[in-house]
Design a protein around this motif. Structure first.
Motif, mmCIF file in Angstrom:
data_model
loop_
_atom_site.group_PDB
_atom_site.id
_atom_site.type_symbol
_atom_site.label_atom_id
_atom_site.label_comp_id
_atom_site.label_asym_id
_atom_site.label_seq_id
_atom_site.Cartn_x
_atom_site.Cartn_y
_atom_site.Cartn_z
ATOM 1 N N GLN A 272 0.834 -1.209 0.000
ATOM 2 C CA GLN A 272 0.000 0.000 0.000
ATOM 3 C C GLN A 272 0.865 1.255 0.000
ATOM 4 O OE1 GLN A 272 -2.410 -1.085 3.448
ATOM 5 N NE2 GLN A 272 -4.229 -1.265 2.144
ATOM 6 N N GLU A 273 1.981 1.197 0.714
ATOM 7 C CA GLU A 273 2.916 2.328 0.715
ATOM 8 C C GLU A 273 3.513 2.526 -0.675
ATOM 9 O OE1 GLU A 273 6.884 3.837 3.202
ATOM 10 O OE2 GLU A 273 5.859 1.984 3.778
ATOM 11 N N LEU A 274 3.830 1.431 -1.342
ATOM 12 C CA LEU A 274 4.318 1.510 -2.722
ATOM 13 C C LEU A 274 3.240 2.087 -3.636
ATOM 14 C CD1 LEU A 274 6.223 -1.876 -2.842
ATOM 15 C CD2 LEU A 274 7.181 0.258 -3.708
ATOM 16 N N ASN A 275 2.011 1.656 -3.429
ATOM 17 C CA ASN A 275 0.898 2.133 -4.247
ATOM 18 C C ASN A 275 0.714 3.640 -4.127
ATOM 19 O OD1 ASN A 275 -1.616 1.677 -5.845
ATOM 20 N ND2 ASN A 275 -2.617 2.321 -3.950
ATOM 21 N N ASP A 276 0.967 4.168 -2.938
ATOM 22 C CA ASP A 276 0.797 5.604 -2.697
ATOM 23 C C ASP A 276 1.777 6.464 -3.502
ATOM 24 O OD1 ASP A 276 -1.253 5.091 -0.923
ATOM 25 O OD2 ASP A 276 0.014 5.191 0.861
ATOM 26 N N THR A 277 2.845 5.859 -4.016
ATOM 27 C CA THR A 277 3.823 6.628 -4.797
ATOM 28 C C THR A 277 3.291 6.970 -6.185
ATOM 29 O OG1 THR A 277 4.879 4.644 -5.754
ATOM 30 C CG2 THR A 277 5.702 5.434 -3.609
ATOM 31 N N GLY A 278 2.280 6.224 -6.656
ATOM 32 C CA GLY A 278 1.762 6.444 -8.000
ATOM 33 C C GLY A 278 2.610 5.825 -9.091
ATOM 34 N N CYS A 279 3.636 5.078 -8.711
ATOM 35 C CA CYS A 279 4.550 4.466 -9.685
ATOM 36 C C CYS A 279 4.388 2.947 -9.761
ATOM 37 C CB CYS A 279 5.998 4.793 -9.336
ATOM 38 S SG CYS A 279 6.384 6.554 -9.431
ATOM 39 N N VAL A 280 3.296 2.458 -9.222
ATOM 40 C CA VAL A 280 3.071 1.005 -9.146
ATOM 41 C C VAL A 280 1.706 0.674 -9.731
ATOM 42 C CG1 VAL A 280 2.794 -0.969 -7.587
ATOM 43 C CG2 VAL A 280 4.548 0.744 -7.125
ATOM 44 N N GLU A 281 1.640 -0.418 -10.476
ATOM 45 C CA GLU A 281 0.368 -0.906 -11.007
ATOM 46 C C GLU A 281 0.114 -2.315 -10.480
ATOM 47 O OE1 GLU A 281 -2.031 -1.798 -15.202
ATOM 48 O OE2 GLU A 281 0.033 -1.064 -15.249
ATOM 49 N N PHE A 282 -1.144 -2.586 -10.112
ATOM 50 C CA PHE A 282 -1.541 -3.917 -9.666
ATOM 51 C C PHE A 282 -2.439 -4.546 -10.725
ATOM 52 C CE2 PHE A 282 -0.306 -1.749 -5.828
ATOM 53 C CZ PHE A 282 0.425 -2.721 -5.162
ATOM 54 N N LEU A 283 -2.093 -5.762 -11.126
ATOM 55 C CA LEU A 283 -2.783 -6.437 -12.219
ATOM 56 C C LEU A 283 -3.844 -7.398 -11.696
ATOM 57 C CD1 LEU A 283 0.311 -7.346 -14.441
ATOM 58 C CD2 LEU A 283 -0.910 -5.165 -14.271
ATOM 59 N N ALA A 284 -4.729 -7.779 -12.596
ATOM 60 C CA ALA A 284 -5.735 -8.794 -12.285
ATOM 61 C C ALA A 284 -5.144 -10.184 -12.514
ATOM 62 C CB ALA A 284 -6.965 -8.603 -13.165
ATOM 63 N N GLU A 285 -5.669 -11.142 -11.784
ATOM 64 C CA GLU A 285 -5.352 -12.552 -12.019
ATOM 65 C C GLU A 285 -6.426 -13.388 -11.332
ATOM 66 O OE1 GLU A 285 -2.690 -15.013 -9.239
ATOM 67 O OE2 GLU A 285 -1.407 -13.325 -9.801
ATOM 68 N N PRO A 286 -6.511 -14.687 -11.593
ATOM 69 C CA PRO A 286 -7.502 -15.512 -10.888
ATOM 70 C C PRO A 286 -7.254 -15.499 -9.382
ATOM 71 C CG PRO A 286 -6.681 -16.668 -12.814
ATOM 72 C CD PRO A 286 -5.804 -15.461 -12.641
ATOM 73 N N TYR A 287 -8.303 -15.326 -8.616
ATOM 74 C CA TYR A 287 -8.215 -15.267 -7.156
ATOM 75 C C TYR A 287 -7.508 -16.499 -6.603
ATOM 76 C CZ TYR A 287 -9.840 -14.225 -2.380
ATOM 77 O OH TYR A 287 -9.909 -13.928 -1.039
ATOM 78 N N SER A 288 -7.823 -17.650 -7.168
ATOM 79 C CA SER A 288 -7.322 -18.929 -6.649
ATOM 80 C C SER A 288 -5.917 -19.272 -7.132
ATOM 81 C CB SER A 288 -8.257 -20.061 -7.073
ATOM 82 O OG SER A 288 -8.243 -20.207 -8.486
ATOM 83 N N HIS A 289 -5.402 -18.522 -8.112
ATOM 84 C CA HIS A 289 -4.163 -18.899 -8.795
ATOM 85 C C HIS A 289 -4.317 -20.307 -9.369
ATOM 86 C CE1 HIS A 289 0.019 -18.013 -9.753
ATOM 87 N NE2 HIS A 289 0.298 -19.278 -9.526
ATOM 88 N N GLY A 290 -5.492 -20.578 -9.901
ATOM 89 C CA GLY A 290 -5.812 -21.914 -10.386
ATOM 90 C C GLY A 290 -5.859 -22.004 -11.895
ATOM 91 N N LEU A 291 -6.440 -23.102 -12.362
ATOM 92 C CA LEU A 291 -6.472 -23.425 -13.783
ATOM 93 C C LEU A 291 -7.872 -23.287 -14.371
ATOM 94 C CD1 LEU A 291 -4.272 -26.665 -13.505
ATOM 95 C CD2 LEU A 291 -3.494 -24.332 -14.010
ATOM 96 N N SER A 292 -8.681 -22.434 -13.780
ATOM 97 C CA SER A 292 -10.075 -22.313 -14.216
ATOM 98 C C SER A 292 -10.195 -21.882 -15.670
ATOM 99 C CB SER A 292 -10.841 -21.343 -13.309
ATOM 100 O OG SER A 292 -10.203 -20.075 -13.276
#
Length: 468
Positions: free
Chosen positions: A92-112
């Motif tokens: 969250q501290e990294l996110n506050d810098t505005g220089c970080v992006e968070f990507l989507a992925e499957p919640y389970s890290h599975g093979l759905s």
């Protein structure tokens, strides 16, 4: 001008406990809590926290020049919440810098994505909600578990509304093409594809500390010089890896963090920038479509899904698990859904592999692939019984969906009627209050009139008395 897209994955294995055949129907808790807590704290202390602190220092030292992207599995975030919340706070501290992006992925890290479109969509949507809760922004670029991708999966991702997707720059897919361009999905042209540079990524994540490697020791200036030497038109350099590579796969004693920390200065000297995936997808045009009829990933030499589905045991476990995907989604039972997320995690199938791999596989409590299969199938047997016990097994999915839809509609109708009753009660109370107020006013006026009449009568009587 060339730009580096640096991305790290954060996922935590959910360790299953020893589960015997005789536990089926008796014990519905499947996890080794002690090992889960021990392992994630070990990774947090040896890798995540030192690496994230270094990346934060790099952002602060370089301003808006240095940028980085992360994706976090939902089950990994749950483990961090329970056992290592300091990691999420640092993110969250990294996110506050505005220089970080968070990507989507499957919640389970599975093979759905290989099994069920609706389950895959729900899996991704659930993780996006959690990411938005923590970091305040909904992801626009998706990274599937282990960079799994095919034309069909790309079509599903585009239909979900994502503008970009990360995947592997595998040689058997690219052929003569370079991974240093932006491509697009073959069946969904609006979905842009960022391809991992296999060699540059693995030089850091797999080979950095290997003294027998011909490029050992690897220095930041030499690494950036290789990037600068690419043809001028090859502008997009995607370096993707697990965050645990910094501290676990490559120990801190190897000076891996010092290497990472030196990259921005060396890159700036060569006029090379850093960009997030969404920035690249928004600003760089695709050079053409990428044809991927067969599924690829970033795992093993084959770069396919054989490490999870390569033998009969894995396919049997996979098919049995996803045979109830629709019932789990329709029933939407909280405890069942949590177990569903944990049992989907791809490492459960990875432990069952029988194929040789260049990277060593730690099977944890399992002595063999068959041992992993047996333990998982015992757990899965209990889980399937619980899913089927929610509603009679003779009700098929379509009938069950209709039944639950009817129940939901009835519930919504009852809720609407309850609200209407509350509204009418409030209206009656208001009317009653108005009536009481009016009644009090009339009574007050009548009392006043009566008092005036009494006063006038008394006055007239007094006047009559005086005249006598």
């Amino acid at each position: 001008m060339k730009t580096i897209c640096l991305y790290f994955e954060i996922h935590q294995i959910i360790h299953l406990k020893r589960y015997r055949f005789f536990d089926i129907g008796v014990d519905h808790y499947y996890y080794d809590d002690f090992e889960n807590e021990r392992s994630i704290n070990d990774i947090a202390n040896r890798s995540y926290m030192p690496a994230l602190n270094t990346l934060l220092d790099m952002i602060k030292s370089n301003g808006n020049y240095f940028k980085v992207a992360f994706s976090l599995s939902g089950v990994g975030m749950e483990q961090l919440e329970m056992h290592a919340p300091q990691v999420l706070e640092k993110l969250q501290e990294l996110n506050d810098t505005g220089c970080v992006e968070f990507l989507a992925e499957p919640y389970s890290h599975g093979l759905s994505s290989l099994a069920n479109e609706d389950t895959f969509a729900n899996d991704v949507k659930k993780q996006c909600v959690k990411i938005e809760e923590y970091f305040g922004k909904k992801p626009t670029v998706l990274r599937n578990s282990s960079l799994i991708y095919s034309d069909d999966i790309g079509g599903q991702v585009a239909a979900m509304g994502f503008k970009g997707m990360l995947t592997e720059g595998a040689k058997h897919v690219l052929g003569w093409k370079s991974p240093h361009y932006v491509y697009n999905c073959n069946i969904a042209p609006n979905l842009k594809l960022l391809l991992r540079d296999v060699e540059l990524s693995d030089d850091i994540s797999l080979r950095f500390n290997n003294s027998e490697w011909d490029r050992y020791p690897l220095f930041a200036d030499n690494y950036i010089n290789r990037i600068a030497a690419f043809p001028e038109e090859e502008r997009i350099i995607n370096i993707f890896m697990e965050l645990s590579a910094l501290g676990i796969a490559q120990p801190l004693s190897s000076n891996i963090l010092e290497f990472i920390k030196a990259l921005p200065a060396c890159a700036r000297a060569k006029d090379i920038t850093f960009s997030t995936p969404s920035e690249i997808c928004s600003s760089v045009k695709s050079v053409g479509s990428l044809d991927v009829p067969d599924t690829l990933s970033w795992v093993d030499e084959e770069r396919d899904v054989s490490c999870w589905l390569g033998n009969a045991m894995q396919r049997d476990a996979f098919n049995k698990l996803y045979s109830v995907a629709d019932r789990v989604r329709i029933a939407n039972n909280p405890r069942i859904c949590q177990d569903w997320d944990y049992l989907q995690a791809s490492n459960n199938f990875r432990f069952m592999t029988t194929k040789p791999a260049s990277v060593g596989l730690d099977r944890g409590i399992y002595s063999s692939a068959f041992d992993a299969f047996t333990n998982y199938m015992n757990i899965l047997g209990d889980f399937l019984n619980r899913v089927n016990s929610l509603y009679p097994e003779d009700i098929d999915n379509e009938e069950l969906n209709g039944l639950l839809t009817t129940i939901k509609n009835q519930g919504d109708e009852i809720e609407m009627k309850d609200k209407e009753i509350i509204r009418l009660k409030a209206k009656i109370e208001k009317m009653q209050a108005t009536e009481d107020k009016l009644k009090a006013k009339v009574e007050k006026a009548a009392a006043a009139k009566k008092a005036t009449t009494r006063k006038a009568t008394a006055k007239a009587a007094d006047a009559k008395t005086e005249s006598k």
